[in-house]
Design a protein around this motif. Structure first.
Motif, short mmCIF file in Angstrom:
data_model
loop_
_atom_site.label_atom_id
_atom_site.label_comp_id
_atom_site.label_asym_id
_atom_site.label_seq_id
_atom_site.Cartn_x
_atom_site.Cartn_y
_atom_site.Cartn_z
N VAL A 177 39.78 42.41 45.24
CA VAL A 177 39.55 41.20 44.46
C VAL A 177 39.72 40.00 45.38
O VAL A 177 40.76 39.87 46.04
CB VAL A 177 40.53 41.15 43.27
N LEU A 178 38.71 39.13 45.39
CA LEU A 178 38.73 37.94 46.24
C LEU A 178 38.66 36.69 45.36
O LEU A 178 37.58 36.26 44.96
CB LEU A 178 37.54 37.95 47.21
N PRO A 179 39.82 36.11 45.02
CA PRO A 179 39.81 34.89 44.21
C PRO A 179 39.27 33.70 45.01
O PRO A 179 39.15 33.75 46.23
CB PRO A 179 41.29 34.66 43.87
N GLY A 180 39.01 32.64 44.28
CA GLY A 180 38.56 31.41 44.91
C GLY A 180 39.69 30.44 45.17
O GLY A 180 40.88 30.80 45.16
N TRP A 181 39.30 29.19 45.39
CA TRP A 181 40.25 28.12 45.67
C TRP A 181 41.33 28.06 44.58
O TRP A 181 41.02 28.14 43.41
CB TRP A 181 39.47 26.81 45.75
N GLN A 182 42.55 27.96 44.96
CA GLN A 182 43.74 27.88 44.10
C GLN A 182 44.09 29.20 43.42
O GLN A 182 44.94 29.22 42.53
CB GLN A 182 43.60 26.75 43.08
N ASN A 183 43.44 30.30 43.82
CA ASN A 183 43.77 31.63 43.33
C ASN A 183 43.33 31.80 41.87
O ASN A 183 42.88 30.87 41.23
CB ASN A 183 45.26 31.92 43.51
N SER A 184 43.46 33.01 41.36
CA SER A 184 43.13 33.32 39.97
C SER A 184 44.41 33.47 39.17
O SER A 184 45.30 34.23 39.57
CB SER A 184 42.31 34.61 39.89
N ASP A 185 44.50 32.76 38.04
CA ASP A 185 45.73 32.77 37.25
C ASP A 185 45.85 34.04 36.40
O ASP A 185 44.97 34.91 36.43
CB ASP A 185 45.81 31.50 36.39
N ALA A 186 46.91 34.13 35.62
CA ALA A 186 47.21 35.34 34.84
C ALA A 186 46.16 35.66 33.79
O ALA A 186 45.99 36.82 33.42
CB ALA A 186 48.59 35.20 34.19
N ASP A 187 45.43 34.64 33.30
CA ASP A 187 44.42 34.87 32.27
C ASP A 187 43.02 35.10 32.83
O ASP A 187 42.09 35.38 32.08
CB ASP A 187 44.38 33.68 31.30
N HIS A 188 42.87 34.99 34.13
CA HIS A 188 41.56 35.16 34.77
C HIS A 188 41.15 36.63 34.71
O HIS A 188 41.98 37.53 34.84
CB HIS A 188 41.66 34.71 36.24
N TRP A 189 39.87 36.87 34.50
CA TRP A 189 39.38 38.26 34.43
C TRP A 189 39.71 39.04 35.70
O TRP A 189 39.94 40.26 35.63
CB TRP A 189 37.87 38.30 34.13
N GLN A 190 39.75 38.40 36.87
CA GLN A 190 40.10 39.14 38.09
C GLN A 190 41.52 39.71 38.00
O GLN A 190 41.75 40.87 38.35
CB GLN A 190 40.00 38.25 39.33
N THR A 191 42.45 38.90 37.54
CA THR A 191 43.83 39.35 37.38
C THR A 191 43.92 40.45 36.33
O THR A 191 44.63 41.45 36.53
CB THR A 191 44.73 38.16 36.98
N ARG A 192 43.18 40.28 35.26
CA ARG A 192 43.15 41.31 34.22
C ARG A 192 42.59 42.63 34.76
O ARG A 192 43.08 43.70 34.43
CB ARG A 192 42.34 40.83 33.03
N TRP A 193 41.55 42.54 35.60
CA TRP A 193 40.97 43.76 36.19
C TRP A 193 41.98 44.44 37.11
O TRP A 193 42.04 45.67 37.17
CB TRP A 193 39.69 43.44 36.95
N GLU A 194 42.75 43.66 37.83
CA GLU A 194 43.78 44.26 38.68
C GLU A 194 44.75 45.07 37.84
O GLU A 194 45.10 46.21 38.20
CB GLU A 194 44.55 43.17 39.43
N ARG A 195 45.21 44.50 36.73
CA ARG A 195 46.16 45.19 35.85
C ARG A 195 45.52 46.41 35.18
O ARG A 195 46.14 47.47 35.11
CB ARG A 195 46.69 44.24 34.78
N ARG A 196 44.30 46.25 34.69
CA ARG A 196 43.65 47.33 33.93
C ARG A 196 43.14 48.46 34.81
O ARG A 196 43.15 49.63 34.39
CB ARG A 196 42.47 46.78 33.13
N HIS A 197 42.61 48.11 35.99
CA HIS A 197 41.90 49.11 36.79
C HIS A 197 42.56 49.43 38.13
O HIS A 197 42.06 50.27 38.87
CB HIS A 197 40.46 48.64 37.03
N GLY A 198 43.64 48.75 38.45
CA GLY A 198 44.35 49.04 39.70
C GLY A 198 43.70 48.47 40.94
O GLY A 198 43.97 48.93 42.05
N TYR A 199 42.85 47.47 40.78
CA TYR A 199 42.21 46.84 41.94
C TYR A 199 43.24 46.02 42.71
O TYR A 199 44.29 45.66 42.18
CB TYR A 199 41.04 45.96 41.51
N ARG A 200 42.93 45.72 43.95
CA ARG A 200 43.89 45.04 44.82
C ARG A 200 43.38 43.67 45.25
O ARG A 200 42.27 43.54 45.76
CB ARG A 200 44.14 45.90 46.06
N ARG A 201 44.21 42.65 45.07
CA ARG A 201 43.88 41.28 45.46
C ARG A 201 44.10 41.09 46.96
O ARG A 201 45.10 41.54 47.52
CB ARG A 201 44.77 40.31 44.69
N VAL A 202 43.17 40.38 47.59
CA VAL A 202 43.36 39.96 48.97
C VAL A 202 44.08 38.62 48.92
O VAL A 202 43.52 37.62 48.47
CB VAL A 202 42.02 39.84 49.73
#
Length: 181
Positions: free
Chosen positions: A10-35
């Motif tokens: 997972v590659l967020p944009g400027w200022q990162n992705s917050d707790a309600d962002h779909w990227q963060t949700r995908w990390e929790r739901r699917h085990g993806y890893r944030r850079v």
């Protein structure tokens, strides 16, 4: 080679992705890893590219990239300069910003010009018809330049937390479609 959830970065944009962002949700739901980047507030393109390269080289297998906003520009810039493009199987690029716009904040000036080279892997670009950071025509041109499939999600802003996408299952289905080819 198995295609597990750990191979999705997972590659967020400027200022990162917050707790309600779909990227963060995908990390929790699917085990993806944030850079994780060292500086989310004043992102330097070269630093972010070096970090992505480092993570990809350390990965045990080629990865899928899920980028939002400035993360899309990161993928395009990294791909234009790396010798390690084979470390990426494909990319879902959501809400690419137009960093060449006059009204972009000074923190994003190092992201000019927008990379225009064709990506060396499969990609899907998802855009909104009312994204405040990029006109649909500009986003469509980026997708075309990058050799990506263009998906128009409708009038959903910047496709972020404020867009009210929740878990954004439709977006995850796009990633699954990309992965299964």
């Amino acid at each position: 080679m198995p295609d597990t959830s750990s191979s999705v970065l997972v590659l967020p944009g400027w200022q990162n992705s917050d707790a309600d962002h779909w990227q963060t949700r995908w990390e929790r739901r699917h085990g993806y890893r944030r850079v994780e980047q060292d500086d989310w507030q004043w992102p330097r393109r070269g630093d972010w590219m070096a970090r992505l390269e480092e993570v990809l080289l350390a990965a045990p297998q080629p990865c899928w990239l899920v980028a939002h906003s400035l993360g899309c520009q990161l993928v395009a810039a990294w791909a234009a300069h790396t010798q390690q493009a084979d470390r990426v199987r494909g990319a879902l690029l959501v809400g690419p910003p137009d960093t060449e716009r006059e009204d972009m904040p000074p923190q994003l000036h190092s992201w000019r010009p927008v990379p225009r080279r064709r990506l060396p892997f499969a990609a899907t670009v998802v855009i909104s018809t009312d994204d405040p950071y990029c006109a649909p025509q500009r986003a469509g041109t980026m997708a075309q330049d990058w050799g990506a499939t263009l998906v128009v999600a409708g009038a959903v802003g910047h496709l972020n937390s404020e867009s009210g996408l929740g878990d954004w299952d439709a977006g995850h289905q796009l990633l699954i479609s990309l992965r299964t080819g």
